[in-house]
Scaffold this motif. Structure first.
Motif, short mmCIF file in Angstrom:
data_model
loop_
_atom_site.label_atom_id
_atom_site.label_comp_id
_atom_site.label_asym_id
_atom_site.label_seq_id
_atom_site.Cartn_x
_atom_site.Cartn_y
_atom_site.Cartn_z
N LYS A 100 0.50 -1.49 -0.02
CA LYS A 100 0.12 0.09 0.11
C LYS A 100 0.98 1.33 0.49
CE LYS A 100 -0.36 0.23 5.47
NZ LYS A 100 -1.57 0.39 6.17
N ASP A 139 -1.91 1.00 -5.11
CA ASP A 139 -3.11 1.34 -5.36
C ASP A 139 -3.02 -0.10 -6.05
OD1 ASP A 139 -5.39 0.93 -3.52
OD2 ASP A 139 -5.63 3.34 -4.05
N SER A 182 -9.05 -10.55 -0.17
CA SER A 182 -9.04 -9.09 -0.71
C SER A 182 -8.01 -8.26 -0.84
CB SER A 182 -9.76 -8.66 1.08
OG SER A 182 -8.60 -8.19 1.53
N LYS A 199 -7.82 -5.28 0.04
CA LYS A 199 -7.33 -4.75 1.41
C LYS A 199 -6.22 -5.49 2.10
CE LYS A 199 -8.60 -1.28 4.85
NZ LYS A 199 -9.52 -1.44 5.72
N LYS A 200 -6.14 -6.77 2.31
CA LYS A 200 -5.43 -7.10 2.42
C LYS A 200 -4.38 -7.44 2.21
CE LYS A 200 -9.15 -9.77 6.10
NZ LYS A 200 -9.23 -11.10 6.63
N GLU A 225 -1.85 -5.41 2.47
CA GLU A 225 -0.16 -4.73 3.77
C GLU A 225 0.44 -6.03 3.76
OE1 GLU A 225 -0.76 -2.73 6.52
OE2 GLU A 225 -2.88 -2.45 5.68
#
Length: 388
Positions: A10, A14, A141, A143-144, A147
């Motif tokens: 991140k 993106d 996901s 988002k994960k 990370e």
């Protein structure tokens, strides 16, 4: 050597979505193309040829050079989140709906061959698998994924590592291509030899039609029971005779029979799946039940390798397999049925020559397969050591 910098995804870029809001009527035509799921799943660096046509509207995200793709779901956690890098500049190319894309902002600081290899490394894949969620189907996901940290050494190191590992991939692909070509050549050779459209010089006599029992005699030397026997098994599709791996010991009530090197053996239940083989020297004295009967070869008229090649011809096992009897889930070709089957074969001398050519072809295929295995082990070890 400087320590490698570690950055979360991140911090470097993106994600974006694959195709959305599409119906099946949109695919198979149109001026745009999309990168398929299997292209992403299979290739660390995506194949630009692996695209298909679709109709596109302005809501979709166009793929750009050096974008990283991730598969979003799979039936097993070990296959979820497979990654691939898009290698070239293109226009009007998009990503399928079962994947998402990731775009790095400062592309001049990263070598994307290095990124492609790192994201297929055991350590990165382990992090992905931990994030997979689901029961019958697993998902991950965006988002994960963001990370997850990646290594970011100097650009010079990235260049060297990325290009070296990619060259290993090229060698692996070329070796696999050679194996495929050899398999096709073997198939064509078998066709010519067994339909007699090509014969060795000096042979013109017609092949004789005989019963299998003329060439083979069943061997039933009593062995031990299921608790003590060193068990062997016949692999499908002529893939050999190998030790049988069992989670639990066999039954003391099950009778086993001793098998000897160079005997021809088959699986009664898998006759239609070409479960034929020759017992190798390494398994001399091992045992199987009557469901894998073994036969001594009458070497005065028959060559075991030739007979095996004949039994592995689809026009033999598919034609004769209809004679199997038993329940729908346990149809067997019994020994007497097998021995009563008719086959056509040349004289022993011609059998020997055919077997010798096939043996040399198999040796070449096995040697090339060994090289492929070594290259794959090298690649795995390099990824394991580099990206800990």
């Amino acid at each position: 050597m400087n320590a490698w910098e570690k950055r979360k995804l991140k911090e470097l870029g993106d994600t974006y979505s694959g195709l959305s809001g599409k119906t099946k009527e949109d695919f198979g035509h149109g001026e745009a193309r999309y990168v398929t799921y299997m292209n992403v799943f299979t290739n660390p660096v995506a194949d630009p040829v692996g695209t298909e046509t679709t109709e596109i509207d302005t809501r979709q995200n166009e793929v750009k050079k050096n974008d990283v793709f991730f598969t979003t779901s799979s039936e097993t956690p070990g296959e979820v989140g497979m990654s691939s890098v898009w290698p070239i500049e293109t226009k009007n190319v998009y990503l399928n709906s079962f994947c998402f894309g990731y775009r790095i902002l400062n592309q001049s600081s990263l070598n994307f061959l290095f990124i492609a290899q790192q994201m297929r490394s055991p350590s990165f894949r382990k992090r992905i698998i931990v994030l997979a969620q689901g029961i019958s189907r697993y998902n991950i996901s965006k988002k994960k994924v963001l990370e997850i940290p990646i290594f970011k050494p100097s650009l010079n190191e990235q260049n060297k590592i990325g290009h070296f590992l990619s060259n290993v991939d090229v060698l692996i692909a070329a070796t696999q291509h050679k194996i495929d070509a050899l398999e096709q050549a073997k198939k064509a050779l078998l066709q010519c030899l067994f339909d007699q459209s090509w014969r060795f010089k000096g042979y013109s006599d017609p092949w004789e039609k005989r019963k299998v029992s003329d060439y083979l005699c069943e061997s039933r030397i009593p062995g031990s029971n299921g608790l003590k026997a060193k068990k062997l098994t016949v692999k499908l599709w002529g893939k050999g005779v190998v030790p049988k791996n069992e989670t639990y010991s066999g039954s003391i009530k099950t009778k086993y029979y001793v098998r000897s090197a160079n005997q021809l053996i088959y699986g009664k239940l898998d006759f239609l799946h070409a479960a034929f083989g020759i017992v190798p020297q390494s398994l001399d004295g091992w045992e199987s039940t009557i469901d894998s009967p073994a036969f001594d070869v009458n070497t005065s008229i028959g060559n075991a390798a030739f007979l095996l090649a004949l039994f592995l011809k689809p026009n033999f096992y598919l034609r004769e397999g209809i004679r199997a009897n038993g329940s729908r889930k346990a149809k067997r070709i019994h020994e007497d049925t097998f021995l009563s089957m008719s086959i056509s074969a040349p004289q022993r001398k011609e059998q020997n020559q055919i077997a010798m050519v096939l043996d040399k072809t198999e040796f070449l295929i096995a040697a090339t397969q060994s090289r492929l295995s070594s290259l794959e082990l090298l690649k795995k070890a390099l990824l394991q050591d580099l990206f800990i």
